[in-house]
Every structure is written in C-alpha cells, then in structure tokens.
Motif scaffolding. Structure first.
Motif, PDB file in Angstrom:
ATOM      1  N   SER A 111      51.319  33.586  13.804  1.00  0.00           N
ATOM      2  CA  SER A 111      51.602  32.615  12.742  1.00  0.00           C
ATOM      3  C   SER A 111      50.800  31.329  12.889  1.00  0.00           C
ATOM      4  N   VAL A 112      50.105  31.144  14.002  1.00  0.00           N
ATOM      5  CA  VAL A 112      49.386  29.886  14.233  1.00  0.00           C
ATOM      6  C   VAL A 112      48.135  29.814  13.363  1.00  0.00           C
ATOM      7  N   ASP A 113      47.694  28.596  13.083  1.00  0.00           N
ATOM      8  CA  ASP A 113      46.448  28.371  12.362  1.00  0.00           C
ATOM      9  C   ASP A 113      45.287  28.740  13.282  1.00  0.00           C
ATOM     10  N   PRO A 114      44.354  29.585  12.842  1.00  0.00           N
ATOM     11  CA  PRO A 114      43.240  29.982  13.719  1.00  0.00           C
ATOM     12  C   PRO A 114      42.483  28.806  14.319  1.00  0.00           C
ATOM     13  N   ALA A 115      42.325  27.731  13.552  1.00  0.00           N
ATOM     14  CA  ALA A 115      41.564  26.578  14.049  1.00  0.00           C
ATOM     15  C   ALA A 115      42.285  25.859  15.181  1.00  0.00           C
ATOM     16  N   ASP A 116      43.586  26.098  15.311  1.00  0.00           N
ATOM     17  CA  ASP A 116      44.365  25.418  16.351  1.00  0.00           C
ATOM     18  C   ASP A 116      44.493  26.237  17.625  1.00  0.00           C
ATOM     19  N   VAL A 117      43.920  27.432  17.633  1.00  0.00           N
ATOM     20  CA  VAL A 117      44.025  28.275  18.819  1.00  0.00           C
ATOM     21  C   VAL A 117      43.242  27.663  19.965  1.00  0.00           C
ATOM     22  N   GLU A 118      43.862  27.614  21.106  1.00  0.00           N
ATOM     23  CA  GLU A 118      43.247  26.999  22.282  1.00  0.00           C
ATOM     24  C   GLU A 118      42.091  27.854  22.802  1.00  0.00           C
ATOM     25  N   GLU A 119      40.966  27.207  23.061  1.00  0.00           N
ATOM     26  CA  GLU A 119      39.847  27.884  23.722  1.00  0.00           C
ATOM     27  C   GLU A 119      39.947  27.599  25.210  1.00  0.00           C
ATOM     28  N   VAL A 120      39.971  28.636  26.002  1.00  0.00           N
ATOM     29  CA  VAL A 120      40.207  28.506  27.434  1.00  0.00           C
ATOM     30  C   VAL A 120      38.968  28.938  28.204  1.00  0.00           C
ATOM     31  N   PRO A 121      38.865  28.546  29.467  1.00  0.00           N
ATOM     32  CA  PRO A 121      37.707  28.973  30.266  1.00  0.00           C
ATOM     33  C   PRO A 121      37.701  30.480  30.495  1.00  0.00           C
ATOM     34  N   ILE A 122      36.530  31.011  30.741  1.00  0.00           N
ATOM     35  CA  ILE A 122      36.416  32.415  31.139  1.00  0.00           C
ATOM     36  C   ILE A 122      37.175  32.591  32.449  1.00  0.00           C
ATOM     37  N   PRO A 123      38.063  33.570  32.535  1.00  0.00           N
ATOM     38  CA  PRO A 123      38.832  33.732  33.778  1.00  0.00           C
ATOM     39  C   PRO A 123      37.937  34.128  34.943  1.00  0.00           C
ATOM     40  N   ASP A 124      38.334  33.708  36.118  1.00  0.00           N
ATOM     41  CA  ASP A 124      37.636  34.153  37.319  1.00  0.00           C
ATOM     42  C   ASP A 124      37.829  35.654  37.483  1.00  0.00           C
ATOM     43  N   ARG A 125      36.902  36.260  38.189  1.00  0.00           N
ATOM     44  CA  ARG A 125      37.089  37.677  38.502  1.00  0.00           C
ATOM     45  C   ARG A 125      38.402  37.847  39.244  1.00  0.00           C
ATOM     46  N   ALA A 126      39.186  38.827  38.812  1.00  0.00           N
ATOM     47  CA  ALA A 126      40.511  39.015  39.384  1.00  0.00           C
ATOM     48  C   ALA A 126      40.403  39.381  40.860  1.00  0.00           C
ATOM     49  N   PRO A 127      41.219  38.764  41.705  1.00  0.00           N
ATOM     50  CA  PRO A 127      41.223  39.168  43.115  1.00  0.00           C
ATOM     51  C   PRO A 127      41.695  40.607  43.248  1.00  0.00           C
ATOM     52  N   VAL A 128      41.307  41.226  44.337  1.00  0.00           N
ATOM     53  CA  VAL A 128      41.734  42.606  44.572  1.00  0.00           C
ATOM     54  C   VAL A 128      43.245  42.624  44.768  1.00  0.00           C
ATOM     55  N   LYS A 129      43.916  43.401  43.927  1.00  0.00           N
ATOM     56  CA  LYS A 129      45.362  43.491  44.021  1.00  0.00           C
ATOM     57  C   LYS A 129      45.750  44.625  44.965  1.00  0.00           C
ATOM     58  N   PRO A 130      46.965  44.568  45.467  1.00  0.00           N
ATOM     59  CA  PRO A 130      47.417  45.697  46.293  1.00  0.00           C
ATOM     60  C   PRO A 130      47.297  47.004  45.509  1.00  0.00           C
ATOM     61  N   LYS A 131      46.960  48.062  46.199  1.00  0.00           N
ATOM     62  CA  LYS A 131      46.838  49.360  45.543  1.00  0.00           C
ATOM     63  C   LYS A 131      48.156  49.717  44.881  1.00  0.00           C
ATOM     64  N   LEU A 132      48.063  50.158  43.625  1.00  0.00           N
ATOM     65  CA  LEU A 132      49.261  50.491  42.879  1.00  0.00           C
ATOM     66  C   LEU A 132      49.971  51.682  43.506  1.00  0.00           C
ATOM     67  N   GLU A 133      51.293  51.561  43.597  1.00  0.00           N
ATOM     68  CA  GLU A 133      52.096  52.703  44.004  1.00  0.00           C
ATOM     69  C   GLU A 133      51.831  53.841  43.019  1.00  0.00           C
ATOM     70  N   ARG A 134      51.842  55.066  43.508  1.00  0.00           N
ATOM     71  CA  ARG A 134      51.365  56.202  42.719  1.00  0.00           C
ATOM     72  C   ARG A 134      52.059  56.312  41.371  1.00  0.00           C
ATOM     73  N   THR A 135      53.360  56.061  41.337  1.00  0.00           N
ATOM     74  CA  THR A 135      54.084  56.151  40.069  1.00  0.00           C
ATOM     75  C   THR A 135      53.609  55.082  39.098  1.00  0.00           C
ATOM     76  N   VAL A 136      53.370  53.869  39.598  1.00  0.00           N
ATOM     77  CA  VAL A 136      52.875  52.792  38.738  1.00  0.00           C
ATOM     78  C   VAL A 136      51.498  53.149  38.188  1.00  0.00           C
ATOM     79  N   GLU A 137      50.660  53.749  39.034  1.00  0.00           N
ATOM     80  CA  GLU A 137      49.332  54.158  38.589  1.00  0.00           C
ATOM     81  C   GLU A 137      49.438  55.177  37.454  1.00  0.00           C
ATOM     82  N   ARG A 138      50.379  56.085  37.583  1.00  0.00           N
ATOM     83  CA  ARG A 138      50.568  57.094  36.526  1.00  0.00           C
ATOM     84  C   ARG A 138      51.047  56.436  35.232  1.00  0.00           C
TER      85      ARG A 138
END
Length: 276
Positions: A111-138
């Motif tokens: 519902s927001v006005d497109p011109a009012d949408v916040e422009e944010v910095p490019i995110p940093d490369r995501a740090p390596v996360k813990p390996k997903l538990e097998r069920t979560v991966e599925r």
C-alpha cells in the motif's frame, strides 16, 4: 488444566505443534501492529503443555532458525538458535503444510507510495550459516523462495510496475516531467528477453536500463539471472542497473546493484541445455 513443568524429557509431537502454533500467532500479532507480552504468553502456554518458560523461548528461537533456513521472515525479538531438533522441524513443516498461504499466498502490491520506499545498501555477503539439519534442508527445497519467485509471473510483474512508477515519481519530484513521460516498462510493452525491464533516466537525462528482481523474502534471498541479462549488464555496464526489491508485499525495500554483479554476489550456473 494446568500441567507441572517437565524437564529433561523429549518434547512430544503435540507439544511441538502447540509451540509452533504459538510462534505464528505471536508473529501475526506483531505484523498487525499489536503488542505481545511474551513472558505472559510463555506462562500461559507453559501451563497448558507443561514446559518451563525458558524452554519455550528456546523452542521459539529454534523455530526462527528453521524459518531463517527457509528464507522466510522470522518473528521480531526471537533471534534464531540453530540447535534444531528434527521433531520440531517436522512440526514446522506440518504447520506450513496446513497453512500454505504463509508460503504460497498470492503476491499483493504493497500500500505504500513507490516513491517513499526506502533504498537500502547492498547487503554484505551472508556469513556461512550452520549446516541445515537434514529435515530443514528438505523443507527448504519444498518452500524455496528463489524458485517460487522465478515461477511467479504475477510477483515479477507487480515488482516491475512498482519500480517503474517509482522511477517516474522520482523524475517528477526532480522537475523532469518530460523524462518521466518517457519512462517505459519494456518487459510489458516490448516483451521480455531484452536484458532489462525498464527504460528510465537519471535527472541529467542519461539512460538507465533497469532489471527488476522481486521477492517477498529478505534482502539476501537468491535470485536468477538469465544469460541475456548478464550479457547486457556487461555490455551496457555504464547504464544498466539491477533493482532488488525485497519484502515486497509487506515492507518493501530496494537496493541497487551496478555491474559487474560479481562484486556483490556469487554467480553459479543452474541449468543445462540438452541437445540432440
């Protein structure tokens, strides 16, 4: 009926189902602007399922970790804890299977006005996360944001229209009415496949060739890039830009990536052409 808290014993399926339902109720209240008194809710739930408040909060944080693995927004104030038990992952999957609108709901224009949408910095490369538990991966494969985005033509079209309006409004606010009138939604007027979606301009009149990638997921959700899009990004690197719209249907944000994209993301081939 009030149950005495259990300690040290494994959580049953019904207890996991109750805490997952509580998690999504907390998230629903927060998103609707309501106030959640977590301590009271933990006490009330604990009286029903016979678990201590600290144990309940840890489980809720585990659920945040499951949703983080699915590239879904998690509830505010429940930072992910990655020591996830398979039985809890199974409970999250049961809940999502029973509430498909949470992951497969039709995309909506914010519902927001497109011109009012916040422009944010490019995110940093995501740090390596813990390996997903097998069920979560599925589950992640079943509810993959990037693949859903790629299949969802309506989401892509809404994002392109949104950014196109945003470009026109920015030029109008800069007093460039003639340039605003010349902004074109190329993907819908001329067809997809030219390597960009929008022909726009900066206030000086210089061309801007904009490729839009839209997701309802967070900023670091993967996206797909066609061969043509990548080639045009390199051939017209001075004027080509990728606008990454994320959290689109809820609280849209945009960051803008110039070529070469490899400065910000890692590109990996995903498909093979089979010939006879």
């Amino acid at each position: 009926m009030t149950m005495q808290p259990e300690t040290g014993s494994a959580w049953s399926d019904w207890q996991n189902d109750m805490v997952v339902a509580e998690y999504f109720e907390i998230d629903r209240i927060q998103r609707s602007g309501g106030t959640v008194v977590k301590a009271q809710r933990y006490r009330d739930l604990g009286a029903v399922i016979g678990r201590e408040e600290g144990s309940i909060e840890s489980k809720l944080q585990n659920i945040s970790a499951v949703l983080d693995g699915l590239e879904m927004e998690f509830a505010r104030g429940l930072k992910p804890r990655f020591n996830i038990q398979q039985s809890l992952s199974d409970a999250v999957e049961r809940y999502l299977d029973g509430n498909p609108s949470l992951v497969f709901g039709a995309p909506e224009r914010p519902s927001v006005d497109p011109a009012d949408v916040e422009e944010v910095p490019i995110p940093d490369r995501a740090p390596v996360k813990p390996k997903l538990e097998r069920t979560v991966e599925r589950i992640a494969k079943k509810y993959n944001h990037a693949e859903r985005d790629a299949r969802n033509r309506k989401l892509g079209a809404l994002g392109e229209q949104f950014v196109c309006e945003r470009e026109r409004q920015k030029l109008l606010r800069a007093g460039k009415e003639k340039l605003a009138d010349q902004v074109r939604l190329v993907s819908q007027l001329d067809g997809d496949g030219v390597g960009y979606d929008i022909k726009s301009f900066d206030p000086s009149g210089e061309d801007r060739l904009i490729e839009v990638k839209t997701t309802n997921g967070p900023a670091t959700t993967d996206f797909f890039l066609s061969r043509t899009e990548r080639e045009v990004s390199l051939e017209r690197a001075d004027v080509w830009r990728l606008h990454r719209v994320h959290l689109f249907s809820s609280t849209p944000r945009i960051f803008i990536m110039p070529p070469p994209l490899e400065q910000s993301v890692s590109l990996h081939p995903e498909n093979w052409r089979a010939r006879f």
